[in-house]
Design an enzyme around this catalytic site. Structure first.
Site, PDB file in Angstrom:
ATOM      1  N   HIS A 265      39.171  34.051  43.660  1.00  0.00           N
ATOM      2  CA  HIS A 265      40.513  33.978  43.048  1.00  0.00           C
ATOM      3  C   HIS A 265      41.562  34.161  44.141  1.00  0.00           C
ATOM      4  CE1 HIS A 265      43.662  34.167  40.165  1.00  0.00           C
ATOM      5  NE2 HIS A 265      43.478  35.358  39.646  1.00  0.00           N
ATOM      6  N   HIS A 306      38.788  24.096  41.734  1.00  0.00           N
ATOM      7  CA  HIS A 306      39.625  24.866  40.807  1.00  0.00           C
ATOM      8  C   HIS A 306      39.064  24.704  39.401  1.00  0.00           C
ATOM      9  CE1 HIS A 306      43.219  26.341  38.736  1.00  0.00           C
ATOM     10  NE2 HIS A 306      43.555  26.855  39.897  1.00  0.00           N
ATOM     11  N   ASP A 364      45.360  27.915  47.843  1.00  0.00           N
ATOM     12  CA  ASP A 364      44.993  28.836  48.934  1.00  0.00           C
ATOM     13  C   ASP A 364      44.658  28.131  50.228  1.00  0.00           C
ATOM     14  OD1 ASP A 364      43.625  30.443  46.255  1.00  0.00           O
ATOM     15  OD2 ASP A 364      45.078  31.430  47.569  1.00  0.00           O
TER      16      ASP A 364
HETATM   17  C1  SDX Z   1      42.922  30.508  42.658  1.00  0.00           C
HETATM   18  O1  SDX Z   1      42.590  30.030  37.758  1.00  0.00           O
HETATM   19  C2  SDX Z   1      43.654  29.865  38.528  1.00  0.00           C
HETATM   20  O2  SDX Z   1      44.662  29.332  38.143  1.00  0.00           O
HETATM   21  C3  SDX Z   1      43.503  30.410  39.960  1.00  0.00           C
HETATM   22  C4  SDX Z   1      44.632  30.156  40.894  1.00  0.00           C
HETATM   23  C5  SDX Z   1      45.895  30.840  40.450  1.00  0.00           C
HETATM   24  O3  SDX Z   1      46.970  30.380  40.875  1.00  0.00           O
HETATM   25  O4  SDX Z   1      45.774  31.903  39.769  1.00  0.00           O
HETATM   26  O5  SDX Z   1      44.874  28.763  41.018  1.00  0.00           O
HETATM   27  C6  SDX Z   1      44.327  30.722  42.280  1.00  0.00           C
HETATM   28  O6  SDX Z   1      42.115  31.352  42.392  1.00  0.00           O
HETATM   29  C7  SDX Z   1      42.530  29.201  43.306  1.00  0.00           C
HETATM   30  C8  SDX Z   1      41.000  29.105  43.576  1.00  0.00           C
HETATM   31  C9  SDX Z   1      40.722  29.885  44.867  1.00  0.00           C
HETATM   32  N1  SDX Z   1      39.268  29.978  45.098  1.00  0.00           N
HETATM   33  C10 SDX Z   1      38.647  29.302  46.058  1.00  0.00           C
HETATM   34  O7  SDX Z   1      39.205  28.465  46.788  1.00  0.00           O
HETATM   35  C11 SDX Z   1      37.172  29.669  46.227  1.00  0.00           C
HETATM   36  C12 SDX Z   1      36.344  28.386  46.334  1.00  0.00           C
HETATM   37  N2  SDX Z   1      36.371  27.697  45.034  1.00  0.00           N
HETATM   38  C13 SDX Z   1      35.232  27.965  44.148  1.00  0.00           C
HETATM   39  O8  SDX Z   1      34.785  29.305  44.180  1.00  0.00           O
HETATM   40  C14 SDX Z   1      35.442  27.367  42.754  1.00  0.00           C
HETATM   41  O9  SDX Z   1      35.902  26.092  42.930  1.00  0.00           O
HETATM   42  C15 SDX Z   1      36.333  28.067  41.759  1.00  0.00           C
HETATM   43  C16 SDX Z   1      35.980  29.489  41.583  1.00  0.00           C
HETATM   44  C17 SDX Z   1      37.761  27.970  42.189  1.00  0.00           C
HETATM   45  C18 SDX Z   1      36.177  27.344  40.413  1.00  0.00           C
HETATM   46  O10 SDX Z   1      34.923  27.660  39.938  1.00  0.00           O
HETATM   47  P1  SDX Z   1      34.357  26.957  38.624  1.00  0.00           P
HETATM   48  O11 SDX Z   1      35.396  26.322  37.787  1.00  0.00           O
HETATM   49  O12 SDX Z   1      33.451  27.954  37.962  1.00  0.00           O
HETATM   50  O13 SDX Z   1      33.575  25.749  39.252  1.00  0.00           O
HETATM   51  P2  SDX Z   1      32.050  25.639  39.264  1.00  0.00           P
HETATM   52  O14 SDX Z   1      31.470  26.832  39.926  1.00  0.00           O
HETATM   53  O15 SDX Z   1      31.609  25.317  37.879  1.00  0.00           O
HETATM   54  O16 SDX Z   1      31.827  24.368  40.243  1.00  0.00           O
HETATM   55  C19 SDX Z   1      31.512  23.112  39.711  1.00  0.00           C
HETATM   56  C20 SDX Z   1      30.642  22.458  40.791  1.00  0.00           C
HETATM   57  C21 SDX Z   1      29.425  23.307  41.171  1.00  0.00           C
HETATM   58  O17 SDX Z   1      28.450  22.416  41.654  1.00  0.00           O
HETATM   59  P3  SDX Z   1      27.287  21.906  40.623  1.00  0.00           P
HETATM   60  O18 SDX Z   1      26.614  23.154  40.075  1.00  0.00           O
HETATM   61  O19 SDX Z   1      28.018  21.117  39.541  1.00  0.00           O
HETATM   62  O20 SDX Z   1      26.366  21.043  41.475  1.00  0.00           O
HETATM   63  O21 SDX Z   1      31.406  22.341  42.009  1.00  0.00           O
HETATM   64  C22 SDX Z   1      30.793  23.130  43.027  1.00  0.00           C
HETATM   65  C23 SDX Z   1      29.897  24.124  42.342  1.00  0.00           C
HETATM   66  O22 SDX Z   1      28.834  24.498  43.201  1.00  0.00           O
HETATM   67  N3  SDX Z   1      31.894  23.787  43.746  1.00  0.00           N
HETATM   68  C24 SDX Z   1      31.975  23.879  45.074  1.00  0.00           C
HETATM   69  C25 SDX Z   1      33.208  24.521  45.315  1.00  0.00           C
HETATM   70  N4  SDX Z   1      33.821  24.795  44.147  1.00  0.00           N
HETATM   71  C26 SDX Z   1      32.995  24.345  43.175  1.00  0.00           C
HETATM   72  N5  SDX Z   1      31.141  23.493  46.064  1.00  0.00           N
HETATM   73  C27 SDX Z   1      31.549  23.768  47.328  1.00  0.00           C
HETATM   74  N6  SDX Z   1      32.741  24.376  47.643  1.00  0.00           N
HETATM   75  C28 SDX Z   1      33.581  24.754  46.665  1.00  0.00           C
HETATM   76  N7  SDX Z   1      34.734  25.342  46.968  1.00  0.00           N
END
Ligand code: SDX
Length: 424
Positions: A265, A306, A364
């Site tokens: 997050h 996201h 971010d």
């Molecule tokens: C913020 O919610 C908000 O509004 C948050 C925010 C705000 O202003 O409050 O926008 C701020 O928190 C932005 C996000 C910051 N976090 C990161 O940058 C960390 C990296 N991102 C991931 O951890 C992830 O994308 C999340 C946590 C942001 C979202 O997670 P989800 O919605 O649970 O996505 P998911 O885990 O279901 O992913 C779907 C697929 C998966 O692969 P499969 O199982 O389908 O094969 O996408 C992949 C994930 O493995 N994936 C990634 C990835 N993010 C998702 N693979 C590699 N790198 C990534 N960053």
């Protein structure tokens, strides 16, 4: 609310009619509250498709990459407004007229100082304490000082608490930084704007008060503005849940700070910089892209993906532009980290894995590069995110308490042992 209905049939039994409500825009919602009386729950770990409340503050269309605060597009607010005006907008629902702006600005200005006793709190923290640990603890303790804003059902108390928290967060954020580097705290100056004051409290000392660059102050202000609110994200939902029990506003904001800290997050901006440092050179980008795609590797590309945006995060686009301005102003346009970030973004956006999963840069991805260029340590990045998000947290808290609400209490799918007797 409308009279549209959904029907649910469980195991061939009589169909259950469920009301469907339409918002002013965005997806319809199915009201499932009656299901508990039918002996079933809905199941949605992570709340991927659950509307936990109704709200009028922020609207996100993740597929279109749209973000509106009280209807105003984030791009237009970033271009034409400032952080203080967006704080007013989130809290009150409309942009302030000049008089309202002036009154609000003065209310904030004359609440930026913190009780002198709070200076003593920092003496208990080691210099090496993470700034988020200090911020979380101290904000939670603020209710010990402000007993005149604890009647949460009193509209005036809520607004006064909101003003206090918005006003004091930059001061506390700067104090967390100063404590870590062993410098004395700087007092907020009433002749400065909120963001100019923040830069002053970070980098000024009793021996030297460097002039704050208008470009840097504006960049800081726009970063705060872009982080101000984001619908029912994890930390805002935490604030709402804490608020639903009747907790005081300071404790609720502290719970939001705790939730924001996680690298998935708000902690991602710190994690993005750590990742760019680890990549170290453009030649190693492919190696990290492969790691991010490897299911057996917990590594994820920080700053990408996201829960809601399946398109560009509109904030990332604005921040990328600010990056250029700040790096040019500081003569750091050849910043190696920025070059790695630009190349990483280009490669990731051409890679099938990221395209298929609609993983785009989020808020971010670039913010950390700006903060580092300004001279802010990585460990303070999430504190800055929290400072920007404070008006959003407190606006949602205020909105929830302004309407009828119930204590939040989710249920579960129980997978544990059924009843068994204690062995005699
Ligand atoms: C913020 O919610 C908000 O509004 C948050 C925010 C705000 O202003 O409050 O926008 C701020 O928190 C932005 C996000 C910051 N976090 C990161 O940058 C960390 C990296 N991102 C991931 O951890 C992830 O994308 C999340 C946590 C942001 C979202 O997670 P989800 O919605 O649970 O996505 P998911 O885990 O279901 O992913 C779907 C697929 C998966 O692969 P499969 O199982 O389908 O094969 O996408 C992949 C994930 O493995 N994936 C990634 C990835 N993010 C998702 N693979 C590699 N790198 C990534 N960053």
């Amino acid at each position: 609310m409308s009279d549209t209905k959904a029907q649910l049939t469980i195991n061939g039994k009589d169909p259950i009619d469920l009301p469907v409500y339409q918002g002013t825009t965005g997806p319809d919602v199915i009201d499932v509250r009656s299901l508990v009386s039918k002996g079933v729950f809905t199941y949605d770990p992570g709340f991927v498709s659950t509307a936990a409340c109704d709200s009028q503050i922020t609207y996100i269309d993740g597929n279109a990459g749209i973000l509106l605060h009280r209807g105003y597009p984030i791009e237009q607010l970033a271009e034409n407004s400032d952080f203080l005006e967006v704080c007013y907008l989130l809290l009150n629902g409309e942009l302030p007229n000049p008089d309202e702006r002036n009154i609000f600005e003065n209310e904030i200005r004359y609440h930026t100082m913190v009780d002198q006793q709070i200076h003593e709190f920092f003496k208990g923290f080691p210099r090496t304490a993470h700034p988020m640990a200090m911020l979380c603890g101290i904000v939670g303790a603020l209710s010990a000082f402000y007993h005149d804003t604890l009647e949460i059902d009193n509209h005036e108390h809520r607004i006064r608490a909101a003003i206090r928290i918005i006003a004091k967060m930059p001061t506390l954020a700067a104090m967390c930084y100063k404590h870590g580097i062993g410098q004395p705290f700087m007092y907020p100056q009433n002749n400065m704007s909120l963001s100019e004051n923040f830069i002053h409290m970070l980098f000024g000392t009793p021996c030297d008060r460097p002039k704050v660059s208008p470009t840097i102050a504006k960049a800081m202000d726009t970063l705060f503005l872009l982080h101000a609110d984001h619908e029912q994200n994890a930390s805002t939902s935490t604030v709402r849940l804490a608020g639903s029990t009747g907790s005081n506003p300071y404790a609720c904001v502290a719970s939001g700070i705790a939730a924001l800290w996680g690298p998935a997050h708000g902690g991602a901006n710190e994690a993005v910089l750590d990742m760019l440092y680890e990549i170290g050179d453009e030649s190693r980008i492919e190696e990290f892209i492969l790691k991010a795609k490897d299911k057996d590797d917990p590594f994820r590309l920080m700053g990408f993906g996201h829960r809601v945006y399946k398109n560009y995060d509109p904030r990332a686009t604005v921040i990328r532009g600010i990056c250029n301005q700040v790096l040019e102003e500081l003569g750091a346009e050849n910043d190696p980290l920025f070059k790695i970030a630009l190349k990483l973004e280009k490669i990731a956006l051409e890679d099938e894995y990221f395209i298929e999963r609609k993983l785009f840069p989020n808020v971010d991805f670039y913010s950390g590069i700006i903060l580092k260029a300004i001279g802010i340590p990585t460990s303070l990045f999430t504190v800055i995110f929290a400072t920007g998000r404070t008006p959003g947290w407190i606006a949602h808290w205020h909105e929830m308490l302004s309407e009828s609400y119930r204590i939040g209490r989710p249920r579960q799918l129980y997978q544990g042992s059924t009843k068994r007797d204690y062995p005699r």
